[in-house]
Design a protein around this motif. Structure first.
Motif, PDB file in Angstrom:
ATOM      1  N   ALA A 114      12.824 -20.082 -29.229  1.00  0.00           N
ATOM      2  CA  ALA A 114      13.849 -20.484 -28.268  1.00  0.00           C
ATOM      3  C   ALA A 114      13.240 -20.461 -26.872  1.00  0.00           C
ATOM      4  O   ALA A 114      13.052 -19.400 -26.285  1.00  0.00           O
ATOM      5  N   GLU A 167      18.530 -31.460 -28.073  1.00  0.00           N
ATOM      6  CA  GLU A 167      19.516 -31.016 -27.107  1.00  0.00           C
ATOM      7  C   GLU A 167      20.288 -32.220 -26.589  1.00  0.00           C
ATOM      8  O   GLU A 167      20.455 -33.195 -27.303  1.00  0.00           O
ATOM      9  N   ALA A 224      15.956 -20.413 -23.024  1.00  0.00           N
ATOM     10  CA  ALA A 224      17.327 -20.433 -23.540  1.00  0.00           C
ATOM     11  C   ALA A 224      18.169 -19.390 -22.809  1.00  0.00           C
ATOM     12  O   ALA A 224      18.019 -18.197 -23.049  1.00  0.00           O
ATOM     13  N   SER A 244      15.728 -25.118 -23.793  1.00  0.00           N
ATOM     14  CA  SER A 244      16.887 -25.065 -22.919  1.00  0.00           C
ATOM     15  C   SER A 244      18.158 -24.919 -23.765  1.00  0.00           C
ATOM     16  O   SER A 244      18.264 -23.966 -24.540  1.00  0.00           O
ATOM     17  N   TYR A 245      19.122 -25.834 -23.661  1.00  0.00           N
ATOM     18  CA  TYR A 245      20.282 -25.781 -24.551  1.00  0.00           C
ATOM     19  C   TYR A 245      19.816 -25.829 -26.001  1.00  0.00           C
ATOM     20  O   TYR A 245      20.344 -25.112 -26.859  1.00  0.00           O
ATOM     21  N   GLY A 281      17.122 -24.599 -27.057  1.00  0.00           N
ATOM     22  CA  GLY A 281      16.604 -23.261 -27.352  1.00  0.00           C
ATOM     23  C   GLY A 281      17.715 -22.314 -27.748  1.00  0.00           C
ATOM     24  O   GLY A 281      17.545 -21.463 -28.636  1.00  0.00           O
ATOM     25  N   MET A 282      18.854 -22.459 -27.097  1.00  0.00           N
ATOM     26  CA  MET A 282      20.021 -21.675 -27.497  1.00  0.00           C
ATOM     27  C   MET A 282      20.410 -22.022 -28.932  1.00  0.00           C
ATOM     28  O   MET A 282      20.697 -21.132 -29.744  1.00  0.00           O
TER      29      MET A 282
END
Length: 502
Positions: free
Chosen positions: A210, A100, A213, A188-189, A191-192
């Motif tokens: 994820a 990330e 996310a 987080s990002y 995971g997105m």
């Protein structure tokens, strides 16, 4: 993650000290996987894990056009741990961590999930650094890569996903692992990115985990209750008195600031390293502390309880609201000679890169409409204003964001209906005590797109390193995740054997 505190990256949205002042507080606890306000040890040193090998991949600048400029390349960093891998002949899996907005070392330091489960799965563990972060800089240097919108224009999630696809294909070739299934993991990002990668590159990734996310935290899919609603509830549940004190404090700060020497009084009261030029800065600083204490509230210690205990029972026993608030700062950060509220005066490279992603990007994809809404009762009301946000981004970079493009490109409207038809093999994990969980996928979409949520879990807590004192619910959450991943791999290998026999 279980976070031996790291403070090297930004809180979330923007670097400019004046940025979004007219909208809301700018220092929303960042989308990353670790806190930033508390004093911490550095992790930007060589990892102590001797089994890791670092590599650089000759990455293309622009995956989606065929102009001469698009064929420029840069060195993208990744690391591989093959110690426990059962090998290509066994079609043993590959666990890939999609970086990330952080240095590669941060993921190596904080993502214990791979160290804990790589041996169990007999997996090859791969960690990839995100373009424009750490040492993965296009145009030869951070100075050139981050200087303006022309060079920053190649920093977006779509390009990052294509980077990961290229590197993972390369890794499979490098290790002759044609039939080794890949499981992508992100926090987080990241995971997105992991979820989006599975949807965009299903031929490369067998499945995705994820963690935390907030895929649904966008203008077209905005949750009814937001980030600060969770923060308010956690503080209120921890201590009603603490919650009321914080709620009163904003008006008291405004009252003091309105005096002829009010800002000087506030500077002395909060022991700021530099004199305050506006009351917003101290309020923004406090906002970031409260947000971060909830988002990363985990072992060792209960950060919210520590903060509230100091507010409720200040050492000097003074009843003045701002004395109590200052006692909370000292308890949370530690007793320092002064407290720096100007975190964005000299932005780091990572702050500059993330500010671009959070603001403009190629299509405004990470612009989350986070503000202080009327039901966020611990805070002064300051709703997010998309029009002002777009104007500020355009003013800063000369490029307008496209706040609706993310839902068009990644297709996250009507998640339950749409993903049920074309998606599979995704785990969405969330802790409901994480403010970003309001934008997460919290219900199963299908038999293979599942949501695992825990009542007390915080931001990406499931990916943190195992500890002896981990609560039972966290142990069970991780076990459930790894069993699902193991079932994906087993089914894949069974299908592979069937094809080889036919």
């Amino acid at each position: 993650m279980s976070f031996p505190f790291t403070i090297l990256l930004p809180l979330v949205f923007l670097i400019l000290s004046s940025y979004f002042v007219t909208l809301t507080h700018s220092k929303v606890a960042r989308l990353g996987i670790f806190p930033t306000t508390r004093p911490t040890e550095t992790v930007l040193e060589k990892t102590e894990t001797s089994d890791l090998k670092f590599f650089y991949y000759d990455q293309i600048l622009d995956h989606f056009s065929f102009t001469p400029e698009s064929y420029q390349t840069f060195q993208q960093r990744y690391a591989v741990d093959s110690k426990h891998w059962a090998g290509a002949n066994a079609s043993a899996p590959i666990l890939a961590f999609l970086g990330e907005e952080a240095w590669l070392e941060v993921d190596l330091h904080d993502v214990g999930f791979f160290q804990d489960n790589g041996p169990r799965l007999k997996a090859l563990c791969v960690y990839i650094e995100h373009r424009y972060y750490g040492m993965s800089m296009p145009f030869g240097s951070a100075k050139e890569a981050l200087k303006n919108a022309t060079t920053l224009g190649y920093l977006n999630a779509a390009q990052a996903l294509a980077d990961y696809a290229a590197i993972l294909v390369h890794v499979k070739e490098k290790y002759s692992a044609k039939h080794s299934p890949i499981i992508v993991v992100g926090a987080s990002y990241g995971g997105m990115l992991a979820a989006w990668f599975r949807l965009k590159y299903p031929h490369i990734a067998l499945g995705a985990l994820a963690s935390s996310a907030p895929l649904l935290y966008f203008e077209d899919t905005r949750p009814k209750y937001g980030y600060y609603h969770v923060i308010t509830n956690v503080f209120k549940e921890t201590s009603e008195r603490c919650y009321k004190t914080i709620r009163k404090s904003w008006r008291e700060i405004d009252r003091v600031a309105a005096k002829s020497n009010g800002l000087l009084i506030l500077s002395k009261k909060f022991r700021t390293c530099a004199p305050l030029s506006r009351s917003f800065d101290i309020k923004d600083f406090l906002d970031s502390i409260y947000a971060e204490s909830v988002q990363f509230n985990r072992n060792p210690g209960d950060w919210v309880a520590t903060l509230c205990n100091a507010i409720d029972n200040p050492p000097n026993r003074k009843n003045y609201v701002l004395d109590r608030i200052f006692a909370g700062i000292v308890a949370y950060i530690g007793n320092q000679s002064c407290y720096d509220t100007g975190l964005f005066i000299q932005p780091s490279n990572d702050v500059i890169a993330w500010s671009w992603q959070a603001c403009t990007l190629h299509f405004g994809e990470i612009m989350m409409p986070i503000g202080h809404d009327k039901h966020d009762t611990m805070f002064q009301t300051a709703p997010f204003n998309m029009t002002s946000a777009i104007d500020n981004c355009k003013s800063s970079y000369g490029v307008s964001p496209r706040p609706h493009w993310v839902t068009t490109y990644f297709g996250i409207q009507d998640v339950k209906l749409i993903l049920r038809r074309f998606g599979s093999n995704i785990i969405f994990s969330n802790g409901l005590a994480d403010p970003y969980s309001v934008g997460g996928v919290l219900e199963d979409v299908s038999d293979s797109i599942v949501a695992i949520k825990t009542l007390k879990g915080t931001h990406s807590q499931d990916l943190s390193t195992r500890r002896k004192d981990d609560p039972e619910w966290l142990v069970m959450q991780r076990e459930k995740e790894i069993k699902i991943i193991d079932s994906w791999i087993s089914t894949y290998q069974k299908d592979l054997r069937g094809l080889n026999m036919s």
